[in-house]
Write a protein that holds these residues in place. Structure first.
Motif, PDB file in Angstrom:
ATOM      1  N   THR A 127       0.864  -1.170   0.000  1.00  0.00           N
ATOM      2  CA  THR A 127       0.000   0.000   0.000  1.00  0.00           C
ATOM      3  C   THR A 127       0.907   1.229   0.000  1.00  0.00           C
ATOM      4  OG1 THR A 127      -1.947   1.062   0.952  1.00  0.00           O
ATOM      5  CG2 THR A 127      -0.286   0.265   2.510  1.00  0.00           C
ATOM      6  N   TRP A 149      -6.957 -12.932   1.182  1.00  0.00           N
ATOM      7  CA  TRP A 149      -8.013 -12.051   0.701  1.00  0.00           C
ATOM      8  C   TRP A 149      -9.242 -12.218   1.589  1.00  0.00           C
ATOM      9  CZ3 TRP A 149      -8.147 -12.649  -5.378  1.00  0.00           C
ATOM     10  CH2 TRP A 149      -6.985 -12.083  -5.921  1.00  0.00           C
ATOM     11  N   ALA A 202      -6.661  -5.687   4.102  1.00  0.00           N
ATOM     12  CA  ALA A 202      -6.682  -4.450   3.309  1.00  0.00           C
ATOM     13  C   ALA A 202      -7.378  -3.337   4.080  1.00  0.00           C
ATOM     14  CB  ALA A 202      -7.355  -4.687   1.962  1.00  0.00           C
ATOM     15  N   ALA A 217     -10.709   2.718  -7.854  1.00  0.00           N
ATOM     16  CA  ALA A 217     -10.912   1.267  -7.844  1.00  0.00           C
ATOM     17  C   ALA A 217     -11.790   0.890  -9.036  1.00  0.00           C
ATOM     18  CB  ALA A 217     -11.583   0.821  -6.549  1.00  0.00           C
ATOM     19  N   ASN A 272     -14.963  -3.999  -8.338  1.00  0.00           N
ATOM     20  CA  ASN A 272     -14.212  -4.426  -7.157  1.00  0.00           C
ATOM     21  C   ASN A 272     -14.944  -3.961  -5.890  1.00  0.00           C
ATOM     22  OD1 ASN A 272     -12.360  -5.162  -5.237  1.00  0.00           O
ATOM     23  ND2 ASN A 272     -10.608  -4.310  -6.317  1.00  0.00           N
ATOM     24  N   SER A 288     -13.013  -3.843  -2.433  1.00  0.00           N
ATOM     25  CA  SER A 288     -12.125  -2.696  -2.281  1.00  0.00           C
ATOM     26  C   SER A 288     -12.921  -1.429  -1.993  1.00  0.00           C
ATOM     27  CB  SER A 288     -11.268  -2.519  -3.530  1.00  0.00           C
ATOM     28  OG  SER A 288     -10.344  -1.480  -3.341  1.00  0.00           O
TER      29      SER A 288
END
Length: 172
Positions: free
Chosen positions: A64, A88, A93, A117, A121, A124
């Protein structure tokens, strides 16, 4: 979160050789050893960017950072990629985004941070909104992927809004 390490470049390369990992990133791979080395040097030398490796249990699992920092206008653009697919949807995240946002406002003293993004997604976008980002628009047909142009969601968070949200959260 910590700075990238040269001895881990092969791990980073492996992530960016995986089509699933890079599917929602603007950066296309795979990368040669020389390209990865150049990236490492550029990241370390760029006065307008901060890049971190996300580490879990002592091992790197993703990236990041914030790039394109405009110090005069006090803003920049953030991004993230979790390279270890087994991690994931585990909240990593989201946690990294929260830490990154706090760093941008508390340590870099930025006024605003932006991000983008892929529209599809959803994970996200949810994590970004949890970190305080608000939708500012859609870039229609901005990136070409899988034979067609894709829309990009744009978001931003202002330090003032983020600070207010921090005050309003119950201690925990």
């Amino acid at each position: 979160m910590r700075p990238p390490r040269r001895e881990e470049l092969s791990i980073y390369q492996r992530w960016f050789e995986d089509p699933e990992v890079i599917y929602f990133t603007p950066r296309a791979g795979p990368f040669s050893d020389a390209e990865e080395e150049e990236w490492f040097k550029r990241v370390g030398d760029d006065p307008n960017a901060v890049q971190w490796v996300i580490e879990v249990d002592g091992r790197p699992v993703g990236f990041t950072g914030i790039a394109g920092i405009n110090w005069r206008h006090s803003n920049g653009e953030t991004g993230i990629a979790i390279g270890e697919k087994s991690l994931w949807h585990k909240g990593i995240a989201s946690e990294a985004m929260a830490l990154r946002t706090a760093f941008c406002f508390r340590e870099l003293n930025l006024h605003k941070i932006r991000t983008r993004a892929f529209m599809e997604n959803e994970a996200s976008k949810r994590a970004l909104q949890k970190a305080g980002y608000r939708e500012t628009g859609i870039q229609r047909e901005e990136m070409f992927r899988d034979g067609r142009f894709r829309d990009i969601w744009m978001g931003e968070v202002l330090r003032e809004d983020w600070e207010r949200a921090q005050r309003d959260e119950p201690p925990g």
